[in-house]
Design a protein around this motif. Sequence first.
Motif, PDB file in Angstrom:
ATOM      1  N   THR A 503      24.683  -7.629   1.022  1.00  0.00           N
ATOM      2  CA  THR A 503      25.272  -6.389   0.516  1.00  0.00           C
ATOM      3  C   THR A 503      26.079  -6.750  -0.739  1.00  0.00           C
ATOM      4  O   THR A 503      26.463  -7.916  -0.906  1.00  0.00           O
ATOM      5  N   PRO A 504      26.345  -5.763  -1.630  1.00  0.00           N
ATOM      6  CA  PRO A 504      27.158  -6.063  -2.813  1.00  0.00           C
ATOM      7  C   PRO A 504      28.473  -6.738  -2.425  1.00  0.00           C
ATOM      8  O   PRO A 504      28.899  -7.700  -3.072  1.00  0.00           O
ATOM      9  N   PHE A 505      29.087  -6.259  -1.360  1.00  0.00           N
ATOM     10  CA  PHE A 505      30.358  -6.827  -0.913  1.00  0.00           C
ATOM     11  C   PHE A 505      30.215  -8.320  -0.615  1.00  0.00           C
ATOM     12  O   PHE A 505      31.003  -9.151  -1.065  1.00  0.00           O
ATOM     13  N   LYS A 506      29.143  -8.653   0.113  1.00  0.00           N
ATOM     14  CA  LYS A 506      28.962 -10.062   0.500  1.00  0.00           C
ATOM     15  C   LYS A 506      28.543 -10.930  -0.687  1.00  0.00           C
ATOM     16  O   LYS A 506      28.918 -12.102  -0.770  1.00  0.00           O
ATOM     17  N   VAL A 521      32.278 -11.635 -12.073  1.00  0.00           N
ATOM     18  CA  VAL A 521      31.662 -11.161 -10.828  1.00  0.00           C
ATOM     19  C   VAL A 521      31.072  -9.772 -11.105  1.00  0.00           C
ATOM     20  O   VAL A 521      31.798  -8.870 -11.541  1.00  0.00           O
ATOM     21  N   PRO A 522      29.764  -9.589 -10.898  1.00  0.00           N
ATOM     22  CA  PRO A 522      29.153  -8.302 -11.266  1.00  0.00           C
ATOM     23  C   PRO A 522      29.871  -7.101 -10.643  1.00  0.00           C
ATOM     24  O   PRO A 522      30.306  -7.149  -9.492  1.00  0.00           O
ATOM     25  N   ASP A 523      29.986  -6.042 -11.443  1.00  0.00           N
ATOM     26  CA  ASP A 523      30.592  -4.805 -10.946  1.00  0.00           C
ATOM     27  C   ASP A 523      29.604  -4.083 -10.050  1.00  0.00           C
ATOM     28  O   ASP A 523      29.982  -3.344  -9.164  1.00  0.00           O
ATOM     29  N   GLU A 524      28.306  -4.288 -10.357  1.00  0.00           N
ATOM     30  CA  GLU A 524      27.267  -3.604  -9.575  1.00  0.00           C
ATOM     31  C   GLU A 524      26.142  -4.565  -9.242  1.00  0.00           C
ATOM     32  O   GLU A 524      25.858  -5.494 -10.008  1.00  0.00           O
TER      33      GLU A 524
END
Length: 547
Positions: A503-506, A521-524
């Motif tokens: 997931t984006p969070f992980k 760190v990518p925003d998206e």
Amino acid sequence: MRGVFSLAKHPEHVLLEGVVPFPEHLAQLYREKGYWRGETIADMLFNSVERYFDRIAVIDGAESVTYAQLGQRVLSLSRGFQELGIGRFDRVVVQLPNVAAYFEVVFALFELGAVPVFALAAHRKAEIEYFCSFSEAKAYITVDKYGGFDYEALSVEIKAEVPTIENVIIVDVSNGLSRFSQLYQEPRCHELYCSPADVAFLQLSGGTTGKPKLIPRTHDDYLYTVRESARICGLSSGSVHLTSLPIAHNYTMSSPGILGCLFAGATTVLAHDGNPEIAFPLIEKHRITSASLVPPVALLWLNSPLVGEFDLSSLAVLQVGGAKLSEEAARRIKPVLGCRLQQVFGMAEGLVNYTRLDDEDEVVVTKQGLRISPDDEILVVDDDGVPVRNGQAGNLLVRGPYTIRGYYKAPDQNKKDFNPEGFYRTGDVVIQDDHGYLTVVGRKKDQINRGGEKVAPEEVENLLLSHAYVHDASVVGIPNDLLGEKVKAFVILKADADASEVTPFKLKKFLRTKGIAEFKVPDEFEIVEKFPETFVGKVSKKAQRNA
Ligand code: J2J
């Protein structure tokens, strides 16, 4: 401490291994023209200490440091560094936030002819370890804790993992170098330990490659930009300049920056952040006359409800640079903030352009400026290297009295980034007008400019590729109103990937554990089956940017 100069001459210049020198005939020309004056950065400081003795050099919160005090502390700290075995050409990675101690530390290193490597406070383990090992640094200087991050814990890891690091020096954020009071020895005179032609420091490149490149700047070439920047930006001993951008960035150091202020006898007011809640009260309190910002912070100022709440009338000039300022925002600066705009288009590799303080408003809001030096050789060429006419967009190449001839210890990269005549390929696409003013219209290099903070996609892609479930990654800049660009990662998963683990969070968490600056760190994130391709089968980043 008046009369600090000993009568000795500078030692002979020695070329640091891994540095590409300026060709001798040009070095001679730059000296003859008075651009290179045979002075070191420490000489410059002590000239100012002599001239502006009792004036305030730096204000950091409740602390004010006069030029005399700064000079005294620099000499005393440099002796302490010397006793630790730090001397000419020794690389020292410096990672400090915007604190007064930064001035003491870097000038004590300059005094000895040691070579600071300028890390940003935002850098984390992967980056710091790389700077230390690549530069074979002898010491690492940082703070205890700052902005919720434990730098001291990081320094323990760095010391354990980088064999060349002999000393770690921790500056107490609240009490300066108090923990190292033994480092402050009885001051001597300012001595001449290095040559003005020597490399003074290693600055970081914005980066387009897997690892940031290091930029070697000499005392001679840098001081030329410092003196000219101070003049072009109208600094004098009555100026009070707000420094809120990261202190070690090239823009903050020299455009006109803290060195420009020290040269002119001006006062630097440090802020940890450029937000209006912090900056406006400082402007009112210290009667600040100029400030340097990146476009997103300028937008915050323009849109702030605090504009009418504080007395900003002392502010005469607002410099904005590091990324493209939209014309629409540029037009609002004078009416909303009541000050003059000065656009700055520069790069740590050298070339810096400014709009001039007496330029017509129309020029100031539409152009990113004119080069500092008449001897900055600007080429604007098409993709085949053929010069385009003024008024047409082309790739910007430059060579001149303060633009490097090569990155530090990077012969292969240098073949790509410099043409055979020694011109630096900036990767920027510009339009030049008949007066030499440049407007930045695009970028060819694979770099993301996140509101002035530069991100090399390849660096982030490599880290994502080290994830067990990532098959391929492509990182691009996507348009964003406030920042200009945000960082977005497209990721193709391996067939056996557990979707709940990516997931984006992980993925963000994963990158953070790798130890990189938060702005990278990518925003998206977007998980995709495949990447769009160009007709030659390469990943089409253009299509991804516009997706
Ligand atoms: C568009 N793009 C710009 C501008 C820099 C002064 C000011 C800035 C820097 C800097 C610096 C821009 N409009 N006004 O070192 O001394 C982009 C270009 C450029 C790259 C350089 C200084 N001002 N840029 O930003 O080394 O793409 O230096 O090539 O971090 O930022 O980035 P950097």
